[in-house]
Design a protein around this motif. Sequence first.
Motif, PDB file in Angstrom:
ATOM      1  N   GLU A  64       0.816  -1.221   0.000  1.00 23.28           N
ATOM      2  CA  GLU A  64       0.000   0.000   0.000  1.00 23.28           C
ATOM      3  C   GLU A  64       0.847   1.267   0.000  1.00 23.28           C
ATOM      4  O   GLU A  64       0.350   2.346  -0.324  1.00 23.28           O
ATOM      5  CB  GLU A  64      -0.933   0.007   1.218  1.00 23.28           C
ATOM      6  CG  GLU A  64      -2.023  -1.054   1.159  1.00 23.28           C
ATOM      7  CD  GLU A  64      -2.856  -1.086   2.430  1.00 23.28           C
ATOM      8  OE1 GLU A  64      -2.562  -0.279   3.349  1.00 23.28           O
ATOM      9  OE2 GLU A  64      -3.783  -1.919   2.517  1.00 23.28           O
ATOM     10  N   LEU A  65       2.132   1.137   0.341  1.00 22.14           N
ATOM     11  CA  LEU A  65       3.021   2.300   0.413  1.00 22.14           C
ATOM     12  C   LEU A  65       3.831   2.498  -0.858  1.00 22.14           C
ATOM     13  O   LEU A  65       4.690   3.378  -0.909  1.00 22.14           O
ATOM     14  CB  LEU A  65       3.965   2.150   1.612  1.00 22.14           C
ATOM     15  CG  LEU A  65       3.280   2.017   2.979  1.00 22.14           C
ATOM     16  CD1 LEU A  65       4.303   1.734   4.063  1.00 22.14           C
ATOM     17  CD2 LEU A  65       2.487   3.282   3.303  1.00 22.14           C
ATOM     18  N   ALA A  66       3.581   1.683  -1.891  1.00 19.81           N
ATOM     19  CA  ALA A  66       4.310   1.834  -3.155  1.00 19.81           C
ATOM     20  C   ALA A  66       4.040   3.202  -3.758  1.00 19.81           C
ATOM     21  O   ALA A  66       2.893   3.626  -3.873  1.00 19.81           O
ATOM     22  CB  ALA A  66       3.919   0.729  -4.128  1.00 19.81           C
ATOM     23  N   ALA A  67       5.108   3.907  -4.161  1.00 17.29           N
ATOM     24  CA  ALA A  67       4.942   5.274  -4.669  1.00 17.29           C
ATOM     25  C   ALA A  67       5.746   5.543  -5.935  1.00 17.29           C
ATOM     26  O   ALA A  67       5.628   6.623  -6.511  1.00 17.29           O
ATOM     27  CB  ALA A  67       5.351   6.284  -3.586  1.00 17.29           C
ATOM     28  N   ILE A  68       6.574   4.587  -6.384  1.00 18.96           N
ATOM     29  CA  ILE A  68       7.414   4.824  -7.562  1.00 18.96           C
ATOM     30  C   ILE A  68       6.592   4.598  -8.823  1.00 18.96           C
ATOM     31  O   ILE A  68       5.923   3.582  -8.974  1.00 18.96           O
ATOM     32  CB  ILE A  68       8.635   3.884  -7.569  1.00 18.96           C
ATOM     33  CG1 ILE A  68       9.420   4.016  -6.267  1.00 18.96           C
ATOM     34  CG2 ILE A  68       9.535   4.191  -8.762  1.00 18.96           C
ATOM     35  CD1 ILE A  68      10.546   3.008  -6.136  1.00 18.96           C
ATOM     36  N   GLN A  69       6.628   5.569  -9.725  1.00 20.18           N
ATOM     37  CA  GLN A  69       5.930   5.476 -11.001  1.00 20.18           C
ATOM     38  C   GLN A  69       6.837   6.010 -12.100  1.00 20.18           C
ATOM     39  O   GLN A  69       7.748   6.801 -11.848  1.00 20.18           O
ATOM     40  CB  GLN A  69       4.625   6.287 -10.978  1.00 20.18           C
ATOM     41  CG  GLN A  69       3.630   5.863  -9.923  1.00 20.18           C
ATOM     42  CD  GLN A  69       2.425   6.787  -9.884  1.00 20.18           C
ATOM     43  OE1 GLN A  69       2.246   7.632 -10.745  1.00 20.18           O
ATOM     44  NE2 GLN A  69       1.590   6.618  -8.866  1.00 20.18           N
ATOM     45  N   GLY A  70       6.568   5.583 -13.334  1.00 21.93           N
ATOM     46  CA  GLY A  70       7.246   6.172 -14.481  1.00 21.93           C
ATOM     47  C   GLY A  70       8.679   5.721 -14.637  1.00 21.93           C
ATOM     48  O   GLY A  70       9.078   4.645 -14.176  1.00 21.93           O
ATOM     49  N   PRO A  71       9.516   6.552 -15.308  1.00 27.95           N
ATOM     50  CA  PRO A  71      10.877   6.144 -15.671  1.00 27.95           C
ATOM     51  C   PRO A  71      11.744   5.839 -14.448  1.00 27.95           C
ATOM     52  O   PRO A  71      11.583   6.432 -13.383  1.00 27.95           O
ATOM     53  CB  PRO A  71      11.420   7.360 -16.427  1.00 27.95           C
ATOM     54  CG  PRO A  71      10.223   8.130 -16.856  1.00 27.95           C
ATOM     55  CD  PRO A  71       9.183   7.893 -15.813  1.00 27.95           C
ATOM     56  N   ALA A  72      12.668   4.907 -14.644  1.00 31.77           N
ATOM     57  CA  ALA A  72      13.655   4.568 -13.618  1.00 31.77           C
ATOM     58  C   ALA A  72      14.878   4.033 -14.339  1.00 31.77           C
ATOM     59  O   ALA A  72      14.822   3.675 -15.506  1.00 31.77           O
ATOM     60  CB  ALA A  72      13.103   3.544 -12.640  1.00 31.77           C
ATOM     61  N   GLY A  73      15.995   3.996 -13.634  1.00 31.91           N
ATOM     62  CA  GLY A  73      17.216   3.487 -14.234  1.00 31.91           C
ATOM     63  C   GLY A  73      18.422   4.275 -13.774  1.00 31.91           C
ATOM     64  O   GLY A  73      18.460   4.767 -12.637  1.00 31.91           O
ATOM     65  N   ILE A  74      19.411   4.406 -14.657  1.00 31.45           N
ATOM     66  CA  ILE A  74      20.665   5.082 -14.323  1.00 31.45           C
ATOM     67  C   ILE A  74      20.910   6.209 -15.323  1.00 31.45           C
ATOM     68  O   ILE A  74      20.790   6.010 -16.542  1.00 31.45           O
ATOM     69  CB  ILE A  74      21.848   4.100 -14.345  1.00 31.45           C
ATOM     70  CG1 ILE A  74      21.632   2.991 -13.296  1.00 31.45           C
ATOM     71  CG2 ILE A  74      23.172   4.819 -14.064  1.00 31.45           C
ATOM     72  CD1 ILE A  74      22.697   1.914 -13.317  1.00 31.45           C
ATOM     73  N   ARG A 182       8.756  15.747  -1.794  1.00 35.23           N
ATOM     74  CA  ARG A 182       8.816  15.374  -3.199  1.00 35.23           C
ATOM     75  C   ARG A 182       8.491  16.588  -4.076  1.00 35.23           C
ATOM     76  O   ARG A 182       7.466  17.244  -3.878  1.00 35.23           O
ATOM     77  CB  ARG A 182       7.821  14.260  -3.493  1.00 35.23           C
ATOM     78  CG  ARG A 182       7.993  13.630  -4.871  1.00 35.23           C
ATOM     79  CD  ARG A 182       6.851  12.696  -5.209  1.00 35.23           C
ATOM     80  NE  ARG A 182       6.574  11.744  -4.139  1.00 35.23           N
ATOM     81  CZ  ARG A 182       5.494  10.953  -4.124  1.00 35.23           C
ATOM     82  NH1 ARG A 182       4.605  11.028  -5.086  1.00 35.23           N
ATOM     83  NH2 ARG A 182       5.311  10.121  -3.121  1.00 35.23           N
ATOM     84  N   PRO A 183       9.365  16.904  -5.044  1.00 35.27           N
ATOM     85  CA  PRO A 183       9.072  18.029  -5.943  1.00 35.27           C
ATOM     86  C   PRO A 183       7.779  17.794  -6.714  1.00 35.27           C
ATOM     87  O   PRO A 183       7.441  16.663  -7.057  1.00 35.27           O
ATOM     88  CB  PRO A 183      10.279  18.055  -6.886  1.00 35.27           C
ATOM     89  CG  PRO A 183      11.370  17.365  -6.138  1.00 35.27           C
ATOM     90  CD  PRO A 183      10.683  16.315  -5.310  1.00 35.27           C
ATOM     91  N   ASN A 206       3.166   9.579   1.058  1.00 36.58           N
ATOM     92  CA  ASN A 206       2.921  10.792   1.851  1.00 36.58           C
ATOM     93  C   ASN A 206       3.754  11.986   1.387  1.00 36.58           C
ATOM     94  O   ASN A 206       4.123  12.844   2.194  1.00 36.58           O
ATOM     95  CB  ASN A 206       3.190  10.526   3.345  1.00 36.58           C
ATOM     96  CG  ASN A 206       2.339   9.388   3.879  1.00 36.58           C
ATOM     97  OD1 ASN A 206       1.167   9.272   3.522  1.00 36.58           O
ATOM     98  ND2 ASN A 206       2.916   8.543   4.706  1.00 36.58           N
ATOM     99  N   GLY A 207       4.054  12.044   0.070  1.00 35.29           N
ATOM    100  CA  GLY A 207       4.685  13.240  -0.481  1.00 35.29           C
ATOM    101  C   GLY A 207       6.147  13.412  -0.131  1.00 35.29           C
ATOM    102  O   GLY A 207       6.670  14.523  -0.273  1.00 35.29           O
ATOM    103  N   LEU A 208       6.832  12.352   0.288  1.00 30.02           N
ATOM    104  CA  LEU A 208       8.247  12.444   0.634  1.00 30.02           C
ATOM    105  C   LEU A 208       9.104  11.819  -0.456  1.00 30.02           C
ATOM    106  O   LEU A 208       8.621  11.074  -1.312  1.00 30.02           O
ATOM    107  CB  LEU A 208       8.529  11.737   1.960  1.00 30.02           C
ATOM    108  CG  LEU A 208       7.864  12.304   3.218  1.00 30.02           C
ATOM    109  CD1 LEU A 208       8.172  11.417   4.417  1.00 30.02           C
ATOM    110  CD2 LEU A 208       8.321  13.731   3.470  1.00 30.02           C
ATOM    111  N   VAL A 209      10.396  12.098  -0.423  1.00 29.11           N
ATOM    112  CA  VAL A 209      11.357  11.453  -1.292  1.00 29.11           C
ATOM    113  C   VAL A 209      12.565  11.060  -0.445  1.00 29.11           C
ATOM    114  O   VAL A 209      12.978  11.796   0.460  1.00 29.11           O
ATOM    115  CB  VAL A 209      11.761  12.362  -2.472  1.00 29.11           C
ATOM    116  CG1 VAL A 209      12.500  13.599  -1.987  1.00 29.11           C
ATOM    117  CG2 VAL A 209      12.600  11.617  -3.484  1.00 29.11           C
TER     118      VAL A 209
END
Length: 404
Positions: A64-74, A182-183, A206-209
Motif C-alpha cells: 500500500e506504500l508503493a509510490a514509484i511510477q514512471g521512468p527509472a534506471g541510471i 517530493r518536488p 505521503n509526499g516524501l522522497v
Amino acid sequence: MSQAVVIGGGIGGLTAAAALAREGWSVTVCERAPSLAPVGSGLAIAPNALRALDTIGVGDEVRELAAIQGPAGIRRADGRWLLRTSAEAALARFGEPTVVLLRATLVDLLASRIPAGALRLGTTVHGVDPGSGRVTTSGGELAADLVVAADGIDSAVRRALFPGHPGAVHSGVTSWRLLADRPAGESHGGESWGRGTLFGVIPLANGLVYCYATAPVPVPGDAASVPDGTSRTAGRTGDGSAAGGGHELEGTAGEDGRRTELARLFAGWHDPIPRLIASAHAGSILRHDIRCLAAPLPAFHSGRVALLGDAAHAMTPNLGQGACQAIEDAVVLARLAGDLPAYTRARLPRTTMIMRRSRALCRLTRWSNPLAVGARDAAMALAGRAGDVTLRRFDDVFTWRPPR
C-alpha cells in the motif's frame, strides 16, 4: 513448546521472531537498546522480500506504500539516461513492485506481529553456548532450543562462532541519506552516476522522497580517488543499518557540515538533485562509511545457533538487498529451524552471490578516471539499447519465492 531466543530487534530479528511464532515457537527477543526507535531513513523492499513478508501477514500493508511510477534506471550527472526502464515494466516482469518506505514504518509493522511480551528491551546478551543453547543476558540466563543471532555487522556471536573470519571491511565509499519533500510532478526514481559519485532519488508515500549518495573515501592500502576536500575517517558512529556500520568524517560533524559537503559534491548535477539537498528535512541527513563482509562465512549455523542478516552476510547497499536478504533469511529459518544445516544450504550460496555482485557494483561506481568513466557509461548505454538489461540483471534476485 520449543523455545527460541532472538538476539537483536532490527528488521531481520523482528521478522524471524514473527515467522517463528507463526511456526509454533515460543519466542524471546533480546534487544539491548531501550526502545525500537530505528536509526536510518529509508529502505527498499523488493519483490523477493515482499513475498517473504506475505508469510507473516505484512506484505499487503507494505504494498500500500508503493509510490514509484514512471521512468527509472541510471543517468549521468547531466541527466542523460544510460540505462532506462520504468516502474510499470518492473511490475509486469516480476509481478510485484519495489516499495521504498521509512525504516520506522517497517519496524512498527514487524513489531506488531510478534507475540505480546516477547520483546525484552534494554537486554544485553553477554554470551551464547551453541551446544546447550544457553543465553546469558543482563537480565539473567535463558534456555533455548534455537538461538537466532541477528546482532548486526559487528556481531559478537559471529566472532565467537567463527573466530578465524576476518569480519567487516571498509568498502571504500561513504554514504549519505536524507529525506525531503517530493518536488511537484516528480514520481519517478533512479540513480545518477558521476566520477566516483552517485546520487539516488526514490519517492516515498505521503509526499516524501528518499535520497542516498555515495563517494569514495581513502582506506589503508586503497588507491581509490577521493573527491577534493574529503578527509580521512575518525570516530565511529555506526548505526547498525543495512548500509553497514560507519564513521563520521572529520570536518563534517553536524548536519550543516553534511549538507554543505553534499552540495559541493553534487553542484551542477541535473535537477532536482541540488534542490533536494538544499531542502532536506532538518535532522534527516545521515553520513556513514559503508562496510561489508568481503569473505563469506563457512556456515550460517553452529550447534543450536543460526546467524541471519548483517551478522551473516553484511553487504554494500548497491543492489538494495541488505534488508531484503535479512527478511528472506528469517522466513527460511522459521521453516527449517529443525534442520540448521539445511538453512545454511538454502541461504549461503544465494547471499554469497548477492554480496559479491553488490560489491562489484560498488567498485564500478567508485571509478573516477575520465577515460574509465567514459568507457563505463558507453558500455551501459550500449547495453541499454540491446534490451531491458536494467531489469534482466535482477531476474535471479527478484524472482525468489519463500519455501512452502
